[in-house]
Design an enzyme around this catalytic site. Structure first.
Site, PDB file in Angstrom:
ATOM      1  N   HIS A  70      10.121  50.742  31.551  1.00 50.24           N
ATOM      2  CA  HIS A  70      11.543  50.554  31.876  1.00 50.24           C
ATOM      3  C   HIS A  70      11.879  49.065  31.876  1.00 50.24           C
ATOM      4  O   HIS A  70      12.839  48.631  31.234  1.00 50.24           O
ATOM      5  CB  HIS A  70      11.865  51.179  33.237  1.00 50.24           C
ATOM      6  CG  HIS A  70      13.190  50.757  33.807  1.00 50.24           C
ATOM      7  ND1 HIS A  70      14.389  51.176  33.284  1.00 50.24           N
ATOM      8  CD2 HIS A  70      13.507  49.920  34.837  1.00 50.24           C
ATOM      9  CE1 HIS A  70      15.383  50.631  33.972  1.00 50.24           C
ATOM     10  NE2 HIS A  70      14.874  49.855  34.925  1.00 50.24           N
ATOM     11  N   ASP A  99      28.951  31.837   8.051  1.00 50.85           N
ATOM     12  CA  ASP A  99      27.874  32.759   8.443  1.00 50.85           C
ATOM     13  C   ASP A  99      26.955  31.991   9.381  1.00 50.85           C
ATOM     14  O   ASP A  99      27.258  30.860   9.767  1.00 50.85           O
ATOM     15  CB  ASP A  99      27.092  33.258   7.214  1.00 50.85           C
ATOM     16  CG  ASP A  99      26.439  34.615   7.469  1.00 50.85           C
ATOM     17  OD1 ASP A  99      25.544  34.677   8.324  1.00 50.85           O
ATOM     18  OD2 ASP A  99      26.854  35.603   6.838  1.00 50.85           O
ATOM     19  N   TRP A 135       6.129  45.188  34.428  1.00 51.36           N
ATOM     20  CA  TRP A 135       6.656  44.411  33.296  1.00 51.36           C
ATOM     21  C   TRP A 135       6.193  42.964  33.391  1.00 51.36           C
ATOM     22  O   TRP A 135       6.243  42.226  32.410  1.00 51.36           O
ATOM     23  CB  TRP A 135       8.180  44.497  33.226  1.00 51.36           C
ATOM     24  CG  TRP A 135       8.921  43.459  34.013  1.00 51.36           C
ATOM     25  CD1 TRP A 135       9.287  43.554  35.315  1.00 51.36           C
ATOM     26  CD2 TRP A 135       9.372  42.181  33.555  1.00 51.36           C
ATOM     27  NE1 TRP A 135       9.929  42.409  35.701  1.00 51.36           N
ATOM     28  CE2 TRP A 135      10.002  41.551  34.656  1.00 51.36           C
ATOM     29  CE3 TRP A 135       9.306  41.499  32.340  1.00 51.36           C
ATOM     30  CZ2 TRP A 135      10.549  40.261  34.564  1.00 51.36           C
ATOM     31  CZ3 TRP A 135       9.857  40.223  32.267  1.00 51.36           C
ATOM     32  CH2 TRP A 135      10.471  39.622  33.370  1.00 51.36           C
ATOM     33  N   SER A 163      10.450  37.021  16.828  1.00 52.77           N
ATOM     34  CA  SER A 163      11.835  37.393  16.546  1.00 52.77           C
ATOM     35  C   SER A 163      12.797  36.565  17.386  1.00 52.77           C
ATOM     36  O   SER A 163      13.795  36.036  16.885  1.00 52.77           O
ATOM     37  CB  SER A 163      12.019  38.884  16.822  1.00 52.77           C
ATOM     38  OG  SER A 163      13.344  39.174  17.130  1.00 52.77           O
ATOM     39  N   SER A 164      12.489  36.428  18.684  1.00 56.97           N
ATOM     40  CA  SER A 164      13.384  35.669  19.571  1.00 56.97           C
ATOM     41  C   SER A 164      13.457  34.212  19.160  1.00 56.97           C
ATOM     42  O   SER A 164      14.534  33.600  19.179  1.00 56.97           O
ATOM     43  CB  SER A 164      12.896  35.723  21.017  1.00 56.97           C
ATOM     44  OG  SER A 164      13.013  37.004  21.515  1.00 56.97           O
ATOM     45  N   HIS A 247      10.951  32.544  34.615  1.00 58.36           N
ATOM     46  CA  HIS A 247      12.175  32.151  35.286  1.00 58.36           C
ATOM     47  C   HIS A 247      13.258  31.666  34.331  1.00 58.36           C
ATOM     48  O   HIS A 247      14.389  32.124  34.421  1.00 58.36           O
ATOM     49  CB  HIS A 247      11.969  31.198  36.458  1.00 58.36           C
ATOM     50  CG  HIS A 247      13.161  31.309  37.352  1.00 58.36           C
ATOM     51  ND1 HIS A 247      13.326  32.348  38.224  1.00 58.36           N
ATOM     52  CD2 HIS A 247      14.311  30.613  37.386  1.00 58.36           C
ATOM     53  CE1 HIS A 247      14.523  32.267  38.779  1.00 58.36           C
ATOM     54  NE2 HIS A 247      15.138  31.214  38.294  1.00 58.36           N
ATOM     55  N   GLU A 249      13.532  32.763  31.531  1.00 54.17           N
ATOM     56  CA  GLU A 249      13.914  34.030  30.906  1.00 54.17           C
ATOM     57  C   GLU A 249      15.086  34.701  31.630  1.00 54.17           C
ATOM     58  O   GLU A 249      15.979  35.246  30.990  1.00 54.17           O
ATOM     59  CB  GLU A 249      12.698  34.971  30.880  1.00 54.17           C
ATOM     60  CG  GLU A 249      12.991  36.422  30.548  1.00 54.17           C
ATOM     61  CD  GLU A 249      13.380  36.654  29.104  1.00 54.17           C
ATOM     62  OE1 GLU A 249      13.151  35.744  28.283  1.00 54.17           O
ATOM     63  OE2 GLU A 249      13.902  37.739  28.806  1.00 54.17           O
ATOM     64  N   TYR A 251      17.469  33.299  33.116  1.00 50.21           N
ATOM     65  CA  TYR A 251      18.708  32.604  32.734  1.00 50.21           C
ATOM     66  C   TYR A 251      19.046  32.859  31.288  1.00 50.21           C
ATOM     67  O   TYR A 251      20.221  32.850  30.915  1.00 50.21           O
ATOM     68  CB  TYR A 251      18.607  31.110  33.061  1.00 50.21           C
ATOM     69  CG  TYR A 251      18.518  30.913  34.552  1.00 50.21           C
ATOM     70  CD1 TYR A 251      19.618  31.177  35.338  1.00 50.21           C
ATOM     71  CD2 TYR A 251      17.334  30.568  35.165  1.00 50.21           C
ATOM     72  CE1 TYR A 251      19.542  31.081  36.705  1.00 50.21           C
ATOM     73  CE2 TYR A 251      17.249  30.470  36.538  1.00 50.21           C
ATOM     74  CZ  TYR A 251      18.353  30.723  37.312  1.00 50.21           C
ATOM     75  OH  TYR A 251      18.272  30.653  38.655  1.00 50.21           O
ATOM     76  N   SER A 262      33.530  33.813  30.927  1.00 50.81           N
ATOM     77  CA  SER A 262      34.375  32.620  30.827  1.00 50.81           C
ATOM     78  C   SER A 262      35.370  32.719  29.679  1.00 50.81           C
ATOM     79  O   SER A 262      36.326  31.936  29.616  1.00 50.81           O
ATOM     80  CB  SER A 262      33.513  31.367  30.637  1.00 50.81           C
ATOM     81  OG  SER A 262      32.570  31.275  31.666  1.00 50.81           O
ATOM     82  N   HIS A 296       8.706  30.251  42.880  1.00 52.57           N
ATOM     83  CA  HIS A 296       9.345  31.012  43.968  1.00 52.57           C
ATOM     84  C   HIS A 296       9.102  32.514  43.808  1.00 52.57           C
ATOM     85  O   HIS A 296       9.441  33.280  44.688  1.00 52.57           O
ATOM     86  CB  HIS A 296      10.842  30.689  44.098  1.00 52.57           C
ATOM     87  CG  HIS A 296      11.678  31.116  42.933  1.00 52.57           C
ATOM     88  ND1 HIS A 296      12.763  30.399  42.497  1.00 52.57           N
ATOM     89  CD2 HIS A 296      11.605  32.175  42.101  1.00 52.57           C
ATOM     90  CE1 HIS A 296      13.315  31.010  41.466  1.00 52.57           C
ATOM     91  NE2 HIS A 296      12.634  32.087  41.207  1.00 52.57           N
ATOM     92  N   HIS A 297       8.530  32.908  42.664  1.00 50.60           N
ATOM     93  CA  HIS A 297       8.114  34.309  42.500  1.00 50.60           C
ATOM     94  C   HIS A 297       6.751  34.548  43.117  1.00 50.60           C
ATOM     95  O   HIS A 297       6.256  35.669  43.104  1.00 50.60           O
ATOM     96  CB  HIS A 297       8.077  34.680  41.020  1.00 50.60           C
ATOM     97  CG  HIS A 297       9.403  34.598  40.340  1.00 50.60           C
ATOM     98  ND1 HIS A 297      10.258  35.663  40.236  1.00 50.60           N
ATOM     99  CD2 HIS A 297      10.033  33.568  39.728  1.00 50.60           C
ATOM    100  CE1 HIS A 297      11.352  35.309  39.593  1.00 50.60           C
ATOM    101  NE2 HIS A 297      11.244  34.029  39.273  1.00 50.60           N
ATOM    102  N   THR A 322      25.638  27.242  40.160  1.00 54.40           N
ATOM    103  CA  THR A 322      26.122  28.623  40.062  1.00 54.40           C
ATOM    104  C   THR A 322      27.398  28.786  40.875  1.00 54.40           C
ATOM    105  O   THR A 322      28.349  29.452  40.442  1.00 54.40           O
ATOM    106  CB  THR A 322      25.040  29.602  40.554  1.00 54.40           C
ATOM    107  OG1 THR A 322      23.793  29.236  39.964  1.00 54.40           O
ATOM    108  CG2 THR A 322      25.373  31.016  40.155  1.00 54.40           C
ATOM    109  N   LYS A 325      30.368  27.568  39.035  1.00 50.37           N
ATOM    110  CA  LYS A 325      30.873  28.549  38.071  1.00 50.37           C
ATOM    111  C   LYS A 325      31.743  29.597  38.760  1.00 50.37           C
ATOM    112  O   LYS A 325      32.835  29.926  38.298  1.00 50.37           O
ATOM    113  CB  LYS A 325      29.705  29.219  37.361  1.00 50.37           C
ATOM    114  CG  LYS A 325      29.085  28.317  36.329  1.00 50.37           C
ATOM    115  CD  LYS A 325      27.935  29.020  35.650  1.00 50.37           C
ATOM    116  CE  LYS A 325      27.593  28.305  34.369  1.00 50.37           C
ATOM    117  NZ  LYS A 325      28.646  28.441  33.346  1.00 50.37           N
ATOM    118  N   ARG A 444       8.001  48.148  46.382  1.00 50.39           N
ATOM    119  CA  ARG A 444       8.439  48.568  45.048  1.00 50.39           C
ATOM    120  C   ARG A 444       7.262  49.153  44.288  1.00 50.39           C
ATOM    121  O   ARG A 444       6.116  49.052  44.734  1.00 50.39           O
ATOM    122  CB  ARG A 444       9.037  47.379  44.293  1.00 50.39           C
ATOM    123  CG  ARG A 444       8.053  46.269  44.055  1.00 50.39           C
ATOM    124  CD  ARG A 444       8.731  44.999  43.563  1.00 50.39           C
ATOM    125  NE  ARG A 444       9.076  45.075  42.142  1.00 50.39           N
ATOM    126  CZ  ARG A 444       9.183  43.999  41.343  1.00 50.39           C
ATOM    127  NH1 ARG A 444       8.967  42.778  41.825  1.00 50.39           N
ATOM    128  NH2 ARG A 444       9.519  44.134  40.088  1.00 50.39           N
TER     129      ARG A 444
END
Lengths: 520, 316
Positions: A70, A99, A135, A163-164, A247, A249, A251, A262, A296-297, A322, A325, A444
């Protein structure tokens, strides 16, 4: 070449051989929606099992495969490709380019994806089952104790990363090199800006992820000891490398969503975006900070106190840009002539719910408090407020906003609003109670739980099914629009919209801006 | 807001359609599926099957042929004058961002090296707050770099400690002397960066034969580097007992130098193609030679990585 082709090739070869940014964008969008439904189906299995305490439907081992797949499918298969698809469609239109900068490579970035996910999905049928290590695939769960399918997972991640990176290089080159004359950097629409910064993040961290899975591969097959203390390595090393990727990632996932919102809020507030410059600088600050907050993870994994403090303060600092924004979005709406079409509803839903996800993030940032929240459902609630109400809501918002431009037909507004409210209620019913069970100590990634969590989990499961159903409504609405929606004649679909994409016909012709417009 | 441009404008060439991307995907996917099968059969199965090897080879062949055809298409388009200055700039940007991504790939491995040397290693030996870990799990382990013994050896082998039982990690009896082969390699690679620069200068002055000679010399230096690296690996395995399985020291040593060596091969291959293009095809002009320029950027990049390796893997 020479003579101008104005239409696409016929049949399946159109899609296999295309170099057109709109075709490729369309393929990305449909692919990501298919993955969204697949990852969503896995979420439904998870919520069905958690509907009541005890083991009803599936084995714990299969439950682990469900949570793992998932997460992987939603992050790498649904959200990221969805925003890349959006970038493909919209960036050339927004900056007045004919293009993407590198059209053939663009097609390669896309076609890798369906095959990579076919390989990942095929691991369900392999001996030992699909990846079951979460994951985040922490070593040694993903090395010493992993099922053999981990090898296919590793190579899958390698080509996904390829690819990315190619997609991001293409976007960065397009933004830097393909802007119409007169469109300076500080005149670019904010969606283009957020994607430019996202592309930079992708190119910076996807190779680090490739490094991490390469070390796993070597540990598993060639006897190295990167993640094994017996050889002098350290399993915690894996977590450092993973989150150095992971991390930025998150963002990567949310910044394009910021860009979408926006664009949408000024349109339906009929005002210019408040604080454009500060939005750009805030985005860049978030990107910079994202590189120095990864641990922080990992507060509970063992780290010197100085490290915990550094990562705690750096993380809390992210709340500043943040917050800039969020205040800018609200100030844009302030005294605007607002109307509440479906895209605007999703944008406002985004601002409200993402801010909540931001606040719980701030709670999690506080190291001593995190010792209680760590690995609990509170974390699950937090990141679903950012991933679902953040990324998915903004993506849905983008689809409703630009769909009339893409297919030249207007969606059904009543159905769109219905979908918003069903999603909104379903989403909050699913994830709001998870804050409470998490704070009360429910961990979890487990298929069973203590009895006192039963009521809240029942609510979560009911909410999840409602949210899942709302996505079928979304699918129906989009297909119905494409097939039989009311045609829109105007270029300017939305009264208050600004930008080059609203100067081309609806639907957007196959080739646009072959001669660049002059931007004043 | 926008009006039709009236100024001079070169059309940006967008190819109409192309099978290259899809064909490259098929090759890539077959190749990695074959590779993953080969590895799983080696590690978890009863031996490598020929069908997996076949799949890997066919995939790699398709990918190679496709990339060959892709690059020749791009070269032909440029020689046919289809590439505007703007398109050429797109290729340059693409290459620059690609090199940045390569830098970050090495960053991951250097990061692992620094983390182990500065933090994880001393902690395993009881430093910092790792005292209890050393006493309970890895009693007697002392950290040094290069690593003289692995934690597994300190506690008496894989059987002696439950969590040490995931492999066999034996330390080498000697280490690579940085002032022998690595020093020669440093000199080779540094001078090759200079020669490739001379080649570039010659090309910009339109002196074809000087360009060919300097580039040819660069290639020879590159080949010499790879040969010495092979020699170094051979000595490490046969004389020093330094292997991939020599604990984290061997892991970081071989992965960093190995990936660098692979990149040297790739860079040399790229430069070799440019050399053949110039010698056999007469390609490149004084102001249009991006294929060579991109390859030389790449070459300078592997050179810089080597300096990092020489310092942090071999000397310090």
């Amino acid at each position: 070449m020479g003579d101008h082709h104005h239409g696409p090739a016929k049949g399946i070869t159109r899609w296999l051989t295309t170099t057109n940014h709109k075709d490729i964008g369309t393929m990305y969008l449909w692919f990501s929606f298919a993955m969204f439904l697949l990852g969503g189906a896995f979420a439904m299995v998870i919520r069905a099992e958690l509907f009541q305490p005890g083991l009803q439907l599936i084995e714990p081992a299969f439950f682990n495969q469900m949570t793992t797949m998932h997460g992987l499918i939603m992050v790498f298969g649904a959200i990221m490709p969805a925003f890349v698809g959006l970038a493909n469609w919209m960036i050339p239109l927004m900056i007045g380019a004919p293009d993407m900068a590198l059209p053939r490579m663009n097609n390669w970035s896309f076609w890798i994806l369906p095959f990579a996910f076919a390989i990942l999905a095929s691991s369900f049928f392999m001996e030992g089952g699909a990846p079951n290590f979460g994951w985040t695939f922490y070593a040694p769960l993903s090395t010493t104790y992993a099922p053999p399918s981990v090898t296919f997972f590793i190579f899958g991640v390698h080509i996904l990363g390829l690819s990315s990176i190619m997609g991001a290089i293409n976007i960065a080159a397009t933004v830097m090199n393909m802007r119409a004359p007169g469109m300076t950097y500080m005149k670019m629409p904010l969606f283009v800006w957020t994607w430019f910064i996202t592309a930079y993040l992708l190119i910076a961290v996807m190779p680090v992820l490739a490094g991490a899975v390469t070390m796993m591969l070597m540990d598993i097959h060639f006897g190295t000891s990167f993640f094994s203390a017996a050889g002098g390595g350290d399993p915690v090393l894996f977590q450092h490398i993973f989150w150095f990727f992971g991390h930025p990632e998150v963002y990567i996932i949310i910044l394009p969503g910021f860009g979408v919102v926006s664009q949408v809020i000024p349109t339906f507030s009929r005002k210019r975006l408040f604080g454009y410059d500060s939005m750009v600088y805030a985005t860049a600050s978030i990107a910079f900070l994202s590189f120095i907050v990864w641990a922080h993870h990992m507060y509970t994994v063992g780290m010197p106190v100085a490290g915990e403090l550094f990562f705690m303060y750096a993380t809390m600092l992210i709340a500043v840009p943040t917050g800039v924004k969020v205040f800018n979005w609200i100030s844009t709406m302030w005294r605007g002539a607002m109307t509440f079409e479906t895209p605007m509803l999703f944008a406002i839903g985004f601002v409200v719910l993402f801010t909540m996800g931001g606040f719980t993030g701030l709670m999690l940032a506080i190291a001593p408090a995190d010792f209680q929240y760590h690995d609990s459902y509170f974390v699950v609630a937090h990141f679903h407020y950012t991933m679902v109400a953040g990324a998915i809501f903004s993506m849905t918002c983008a689809v409703y906003y630009w769909l009339p431009k893409w297919c030249g037909r207007m969606y059904n507004e009543t159905l769109g609003k219905t979908q918003f409210w069903v999603s909104f209620v379903g989403f909050n019913l699913t994830f709001f109670p998870q804050h409470f069970v998490g704070l009360a100590g429910m961990p979890r990634r487990i298929p069973d739980y203590a009895l006192q969590f039963a009521d809240f989990n029942l609510m979560s499961s009911v909410g999840a099914f409602i949210y899942g159903a709302s996505q079928l409504l979304f699918l129906y609405n989009v297909v119905a629009t494409i097939v039989a929606g009311e045609p829109v004649e105007k270029e300017q679909v939305w009264e208050g919209a600004e930008g080059l994409e609203w100067t081309v016909a609806s639907p957007a012709p196959y080739h646009t801006f072959t001669t660049p417009p002059d931007v004043k | 807001m926008a009006t039709e441009s009236t100024g001079d404008y070169e059309t940006y060439y967008v190819p109409e359609k192309s099978w290259l991307a899809f064909s490259a995907t098929i090759g890539l996917v077959l190749g990695i599926y074959g590779a993953a099968s080969v590895l799983n059969e080696k590690t978890f199965g009863d031996g490598i099957t020929s069908s997996s090897v076949y799949m890997l080879s066919v995939g790699a062949a398709i990918l190679a042929v496709t990339l060959y055809s892709w690059f020749s298409t791009v070269i032909q388009e440029n020689r046919a004058g289809m590439n505007s200055a703007q398109l050429k700039h797109s290729y340059a940007l693409g290459m620059q961002w690609f090199i940045f991504s390569e830098v970050m790939f090495f960053f991951a491995f250097f990061g692992a090296l620094f983390y182990v040397r500065m933090l994880a290693g001393p902690w395993l030996a009881g430093g910092g707050e790792g005292g209890a870990m050393n006493a309970l799990l890895w009693q007697g382990y002392e950290f040094s770099w290069p690593m003289a013994s692995t934690p597994q050896e300190s506690v008496g082998g894989a059987g002696a400690q439950l969590i040490a039982n995931n492999g066999s990690f034996s330390s080498p009896h000697a280490f690579v002397d940085p002032w022998h082969l690595p020093l020669y390699n440093t000199l080779l690679l540094l001078s090759s960066s200079v020669t490739v620069h001379f080649a570039h200068v010659a090309l910009k002055q339109g002196q074809r034969s000087r360009f060919n000679w300097w580039l040819g010399g660069t290639l020879l230096l590159g080949f010499a580097f790879v040969l010495l690296q092979i020699e170094e690996y051979y000595e490490a395995y046969t004389e020093l007992g330094l292997t991939l399985e020599s604990g984290i020291y061997g892991s970081t040593f071989f992965m960093l130098t190995g990936f660098h060596g692979f990149h040297v091969c790739l860079g040399a291959f790229m430069l070799g193609i440019q050399w053949l293009r110039s010698v056999r095809g007469g390609h490149f002009t004084a102001d249009d030679h991006f294929g060579f320029e991109a390859s030389s950027w790449y070459w300078h990049f592997v050179d810089v990585v080597w300096i990092g390796l020489f310092l942090f893997v071999y000397i310090i």
